[in-house]
Design a protein around this motif. Structure first.
Motif, PDB file in Angstrom:
ATOM      1  N   GLY A  77      38.840  42.153  52.555  1.00 19.65           N
ATOM      2  CA  GLY A  77      40.226  42.088  52.256  1.00 19.65           C
ATOM      3  C   GLY A  77      40.742  41.662  50.945  1.00 19.65           C
ATOM      4  N   GLY A  78      39.909  41.134  50.124  1.00 18.79           N
ATOM      5  CA  GLY A  78      40.394  40.867  48.673  1.00 18.79           C
ATOM      6  C   GLY A  78      40.619  42.078  47.900  1.00 18.79           C
TER       7      GLY A  78
ATOM      8  N   TYR B  60      42.014  43.260  42.525  1.00 21.07           N
ATOM      9  CA  TYR B  60      41.997  42.599  43.702  1.00 21.07           C
ATOM     10  C   TYR B  60      43.271  42.752  44.225  1.00 21.07           C
ATOM     11  N   ARG B  61      43.507  42.797  45.582  1.00 19.62           N
ATOM     12  CA  ARG B  61      44.805  42.701  46.269  1.00 19.62           C
ATOM     13  C   ARG B  61      45.449  41.137  46.405  1.00 19.62           C
ATOM     14  N   THR B  62      44.281  40.215  46.600  1.00 18.47           N
ATOM     15  CA  THR B  62      44.684  39.023  46.565  1.00 18.47           C
ATOM     16  C   THR B  62      43.487  38.102  46.156  1.00 18.47           C
ATOM     17  N   THR B  63      43.377  36.843  45.621  1.00 22.81           N
ATOM     18  CA  THR B  63      42.012  36.218  45.107  1.00 22.81           C
ATOM     19  C   THR B  63      41.152  35.885  46.290  1.00 22.81           C
ATOM     20  N   PRO B  64      40.088  36.633  46.034  1.00 22.77           N
ATOM     21  CA  PRO B  64      39.058  36.375  47.379  1.00 22.77           C
ATOM     22  C   PRO B  64      38.482  34.925  47.490  1.00 22.77           C
ATOM     23  N   ASP B  65      38.375  34.404  48.564  1.00 23.57           N
ATOM     24  CA  ASP B  65      37.632  33.125  49.032  1.00 23.57           C
ATOM     25  C   ASP B  65      36.318  33.019  48.233  1.00 23.57           C
TER      26      ASP B  65
ATOM     27  N   THR C  36      38.226  37.399  52.075  1.00 24.13           N
ATOM     28  CA  THR C  36      39.582  36.510  52.261  1.00 24.13           C
ATOM     29  C   THR C  36      39.071  35.556  53.274  1.00 24.13           C
ATOM     30  N   ALA C  37      39.864  34.543  53.622  1.00 26.45           N
ATOM     31  CA  ALA C  37      39.528  33.641  54.547  1.00 26.45           C
ATOM     32  C   ALA C  37      39.805  34.310  55.892  1.00 26.45           C
TER      33      ALA C  37
ATOM     34  N   ASP D 192      38.988  37.344  56.554  1.00 20.81           N
ATOM     35  CA  ASP D 192      37.626  37.893  56.946  1.00 20.81           C
ATOM     36  C   ASP D 192      36.578  37.355  57.291  1.00 20.81           C
TER      37      ASP D 192
END
Lengths: 486, 320
Positions: A293-294, A319-324, A355-356, A358
């Motif tokens: 998801g990141g 990156y779509r969002t900062t991955p976890d 991501t969280a 996922d």
């Protein structure tokens, strides 16, 4: 194959594989700075044979294989600028840094190989020189495996296209797009290993790959090869379990696949072998799944070895969002990466920018309630709850009795544990502790033996000196007989 | 960019201990409902008393042991212990006796051994056994079948059977008594049916596995049927045993307590069969009304041995 066994345990998991497979494999541009890890994932470093300042071209041999490390070749043309310790997928390791000149010149003398004209041993020799290593993740030198198979006169070649772990789909993409290469690679490996027939094993969640392979097999018309479709079950792609599922034979716990007449290779490795014989170029690229998801546009990408992971992410839209977490490999067995500067290696099959959403966080650890869910899913039929108890007590005998050494660290027990106990990590730690203790004990034994030898030597020396002294005294007293003179 | 590191695996199913315990409590609901239908609201009073005392004892024990009370109180295991005990004792039992039993279960049966996951004996059965040997009169006085829970109290069918056979009555004559129902004991057969329903729910939700209940029921039914076939006058049949006493509650809810059961599938078959057979032996020749509690405790004792003998063959290791 007369019999086959129903696998014990395992997990039916959501694959998360569809998004990267929506588009064809994407070529990542060669990196400006190529970081070639000397350990490509097998746990041993090849020996660098170039100095900083050396000019290299694509395919120039830059490191000599040893042990479980295969030969390494330059993935880009340019200049070696350094050999230093840098972050890698394995944590940290020595890397050759090659600044690319952007010209992508190939090593001269690169030519297709007339593999059918070669006998098995010479073919293995050529494959060894191409640096071919297991692309399934272990990065074990392919030629060594084939040579072992030849020496043991195995009869069956298994091409592992099971790819059972969630998120990873680089082999699926490869089989869909390059089925003909997989089949050609299988024929090359049959010739090299001397195996009489070959099976390409694929799980049933990959119908497109199966269709492509089936078509390629028809075109080739090689009756020694067949496609076998297995149920999608994690971790059926683990070598020993796959062999058991296909043949009903279990690789002995203290043995290797050739002991049951089998040699196992990854489908990606077979395709790389095919590329090597058709182009003559050593393996300097691999397909990597970039997903999670990141990532903006999950995809399977083909990248040169040594390309920093961050450039793979960039090729997928960033990156779509900062991955976890950034994970090298899948969600069950992958290792977290501390940085996205680490380079692509032969063993890197997937980059999971999770991501969280996922990977939901696991709850706080609770005591084991012995529910036995872990034993139900364990593919090698261990009793993880008993192992856990033995590991907590550091009971070496109980750990051995319950088969710690047989654990394949697939993570199934962790996955189902209602008490959220990090079982796999505990077992890994227990193993590491035993290894260290074993080494410690060996060192102690050796030191003791050395000390005892030292003492014996001293005693012998003292005896020698005493005798010499007695002789000298006797001589001084006038050569009398040694005894009876009082 | 830098990222945090963690050990594999990175994904879990999310089936937690509190959810397991909640499922068990849900599955016990039919048993409670049937008891209310048979005996009036009294079982609910017992359930509430046991629940409150159990939570209080758990909190106290956690405090004394210096453990974080919140996480453990939320796991729900202590409520399962309380509910099992409350549903296993006669509904006419004074509430303070049940409170005493609950305290024994939680404090001695569970926390004295180290709390959740550490107890070698099923805590509810420890308490049941303590109450039974200490207060045999109160623990064996069941409401007589029929309307109104406080109308009459008397022996259970298992009791009547034992006394009757001892006094040289035939099984036919004994069975004519009001203590007997259609197949098993009057009243108790309905409780058993409800427990069976709850147990099947747990099986369907994969909270429990089939090995222990099937082995226990077979361990009870097979010797009962054999003895009945050989000497029908002295031994009652398997159907009666299955539908009497705490058979179904024992098979699906008590023997399946994983903490005090054997570990492997094969071990669980041995463990369950042992409980079933011991239950039949105690019912046939023992001096207590039902054998389930003692059978469970005896097999709890045997678990370490069973576990040692039933380690499964590991993949790649030689057979035999």
């Amino acid at each position: 194959m007369s019999s086959r066994s129903v696998p014990h345990g395992g997990l039916r998991l959501d694959g998360h594989k569809s998004r990267p497979l929506e588009q064809p494999v994407l070529a990542v541009p060669p990196p400006r700075t190529c970081i070639l890890a000397l350990d490509q994932g097998s746990g041993e470093e090849a020996e660098a044979i170039v100095e900083p300042g050396t000019r290299v071209r694509v395919g120039t041999r830059v490191a000599a294989g040893r042990g479980t490390a295969a030969d390494l070749h330059a993935p880009v043309s340019g200049t070696v600028t350094g050999a230093t310790r840098l972050p890698t997928a394995a944590g940290e390791g020595r890397c050759l840094v090659i600044e690319s000149d952007g010209r992508d010149e190939r090593e001269p003398g690169v030519a297709p190989l007339d593999w059918q004209a070669l006998d098995g041993p010479s073919l293995i020799e050529r494959l060894a020189a191409s640096g071919l290593a297991g692309l399934g993740g272990a990065a074990f030198p392919t030629a060594s495996k084939l040579a072992m198979a030849r020496a043991e006169a195995v009869e069956l070649l298994v091409l592992n296209g099971a790819e059972c772990e969630p998120w990873i789909c680089c082999d699926d993409a490869l089989m869909r797009e390059r089925a003909a290469e997989v089949v050609l690679g299988a024929r090359v490996m049959l010739a090299a290993s001397g195996a009489a027939h070959g099976v390409i094993a694929v799980e049933d969640d990959k119908p497109e790959a199966c269709a492509a392979l089936e078509a390629a097999l028809v075109v080739t018309g090689d009756a020694r090869l067949e496609l076998r479709v297995l149920p999608a079950l994690f971790p059926l792609g683990a070598e020993g379990l796959l062999i058991a599922a296909l043949t009903g034979r279990e690789v002995p716990h203290d043995g290797l696949p050739p002991d049951v007449g089998v040699v196992c290779q990854n489908v990606g490795t077979a395709a790389a072998a095919a590329r090597f014989v058709t182009e003559g170029l050593p393996a300097v690229t691999r397909i990597v799944t970039v997903t999670g998801g990141g990532v903006r546009r999950p995809a399977n990408v083909e990248a040169r070895l040594g390309t920093p992971v961050v450039e793979l992410i960039a090729a997928c839209g960033g990156y779509r969002t900062t991955p976890d977490r950034l994970i090298a490999g899948g969600a069950l067995t992958g290792r977290t990466l501390a940085s996205d500067d680490v380079p692509v290696t032969k063993g890197l099959n997937c980059v999971l920018a999770a991501t969280a959403a996922d990977l939901p966080a696991r709850g706080p650890e609770m005591p084991c309630i012995r529910c036995g869910d872990c034993a139900d899913v364990c593919p090698v039929q261990l009793l993880p709850q008993q192992l856990h108890r033995a590991a907590r007590a550091d009971d070496v005998a109980a750990l051995a009795r319950h088969g710690l050494a047989a654990c394949i660290e697939c993570g199934c027990c962790d996955y189902v544990c209602p008490s959220a106990i990090p079982l796999t990590a505990r077992f890994r730690a227990a193993r590491e502790r035993q290894r260290l203790l074993g080494a410690e004990r060996r060192r102690t034994e050796e030191a003791r033996a050395r000390f005892e030898r030292h003492c014996e030597r001293l005693a012998a020396q003292a005896e020698e000196e005493r005798r010499a002294f007695e002789d000298a005294r006797r001589r001084a007293r006038g050569d009398g007989p040694p005894s009876g003179t009082g | 960019m830098d990222f945090p590191t963690a050990a594999a695996p990175h994904v879990v199913a999310g089936f937690t201990v509190p959810r397991v315990m909640l499922q068990v409590l849900l599955a016990l609901a039919p048993v409670a409902a049937v008891q209310v239908w048979l005996y009036g609201p009294r079982p609910l009073v017992l359930l509430a008393a046991a629940g409150i005392v159990a939570l209080a004892c758990e909190a106290l024990a956690l405090r004394l042991r210096g453990r974080p009370a919140q996480a453990f109180l939320r796991d729900g295991s202590v409520l399962v212990t309380a509910a099992l005990l409350a549903l296993a004792v006669p509904p006419g039992l004074p509430w303070w006796l049940l409170a005493l039993g609950t305290a024994v279960a939680v404090l001695l049966g569970k926390h004295a051994y180290g709390g959740l996951g550490q107890n070698p004996f099923n805590p509810a059965m420890v308490a049941y056994a303590v109450l039974l040997v200490s207060f045999p009169v109160e623990m064996t006085r069941w409401p007589a079948p029929g309307p109104g829970w406080d109308a009459l109290t008397g022996a259970t069918a298992l009791d009547a059977l034992r006394t009757g056979l001892r006094e040289a009555w035939t099984i036919e004559e004994v069975r004519a008594g009001t203590e007997f129902g259609l197949v098993g004991a009057a009243d108790a057969e309905w409780v058993n049916l409800a427990a069976l329903a709850g147990g099947l729910y747990l099986l369907a939700r994969r909270v429990i596995r089939w090995h222990i209940p099937v082995a226990m029921l077979a361990g009870l039914a097979v010797p009962a049927a054999l003895a009945n076939a050989l000497d029908p006058g002295a031994h009652i049949g398997a159907a009666f045993h299955l539908a009497s006493g705490a058979t179904m509650l024992g098979a699906f809810f008590i023997a399946t307590d994983p903490v005090s059961a054997a570990a492997s599938s094969r071990g669980r078959l041995v463990y369950g069969a042992g409980i079933g057979t011991l239950t039949w032996i105690i019912r046939s020749w023992g001096s207590f009304p039902d054998g389930v509690a003692f059978a469970v405790l005896l097999m709890n004792l045997a678990v370490p041995l069973i576990d040692r003998w039933t380690v499964p063959r590991i993949h790649g290791h030689p057979r035999g």
